[in-house]
Design a protein around this motif. Sequence first.
Motif, PDB file in Angstrom:
ATOM      1  N   THR A 155       0.839  -1.204   0.000  1.00 35.17           N
ATOM      2  CA  THR A 155       0.000   0.000   0.000  1.00 35.17           C
ATOM      3  C   THR A 155       0.874   1.254   0.000  1.00 35.17           C
ATOM      4  OG1 THR A 155      -1.791  -1.141   1.147  1.00 35.17           O
ATOM      5  CG2 THR A 155      -1.794   1.273   1.244  1.00 35.17           C
ATOM      6  N   ARG A 213      -0.949  -3.290  -7.469  1.00 39.03           N
ATOM      7  CA  ARG A 213      -2.353  -3.548  -7.130  1.00 39.03           C
ATOM      8  C   ARG A 213      -2.630  -5.043  -7.086  1.00 39.03           C
ATOM      9  NH1 ARG A 213      -5.961  -0.068 -11.072  1.00 39.03           N
ATOM     10  NH2 ARG A 213      -7.632  -0.917  -9.766  1.00 39.03           N
ATOM     11  N   ALA A 229      -3.840  -7.080  -3.734  1.00 41.40           N
ATOM     12  CA  ALA A 229      -5.058  -7.894  -3.672  1.00 41.40           C
ATOM     13  C   ALA A 229      -4.757  -9.289  -3.136  1.00 41.40           C
ATOM     14  CB  ALA A 229      -5.713  -7.973  -5.045  1.00 41.40           C
ATOM     15  N   THR A 272      -3.901  -9.091   0.520  1.00 43.16           N
ATOM     16  CA  THR A 272      -5.132  -8.831   1.274  1.00 43.16           C
ATOM     17  C   THR A 272      -5.899 -10.129   1.492  1.00 43.16           C
ATOM     18  OG1 THR A 272      -5.241  -6.561   0.433  1.00 43.16           O
ATOM     19  CG2 THR A 272      -7.288  -7.502   1.273  1.00 43.16           C
ATOM     20  N   ASP A 323     -12.534  -7.655   0.693  1.00 41.13           N
ATOM     21  CA  ASP A 323     -11.719  -6.548   0.181  1.00 41.13           C
ATOM     22  C   ASP A 323     -10.873  -6.996  -1.008  1.00 41.13           C
ATOM     23  OD1 ASP A 323     -12.707  -4.859   2.160  1.00 41.13           O
ATOM     24  OD2 ASP A 323     -10.957  -5.120   3.461  1.00 41.13           O
ATOM     25  N   GLN A 339     -10.883  -5.556  -4.835  1.00 36.26           N
ATOM     26  CA  GLN A 339      -9.641  -5.063  -5.446  1.00 36.26           C
ATOM     27  C   GLN A 339      -9.374  -5.723  -6.794  1.00 36.26           C
ATOM     28  OE1 GLN A 339      -6.428  -5.513  -2.628  1.00 36.26           O
ATOM     29  NE2 GLN A 339      -7.515  -4.336  -1.069  1.00 36.26           N
TER      30      GLN A 339
END
Length: 96
Positions: free
Chosen positions: A12, A37, A41, A44, A52, A56
């Motif tokens: 992040t 990204r 993902a 996460t 989430d 994403q």
Amino acid sequence: MSTPQQRVHDTTRRLLELLASDDSHTPAVIPEAIALRTELAVATAEAGHLEDAFVQVDELLKDTQREYGREHELVGSVRAAVSRVEMLAQRALDEA
């Protein structure tokens, strides 16, 4: 080796730094941002935040397809991340 939570935090931070430094009109879809990204993902999902992670990868897939077309190699790498998130979700369901 870092924990999924640490990877979420670090990725992040790197993504925010990249987006803040990029001068293009669509910085979230430059290849480096797509890679970050994607990593975010998956991390996460590995951290157990599956809803989430699904949001994403869904947004990432739509953004990447819109920017590069459905057959681009970057879209393929995002599809692989979608599959990875789905696999992690199935594993969590099987363990529950």
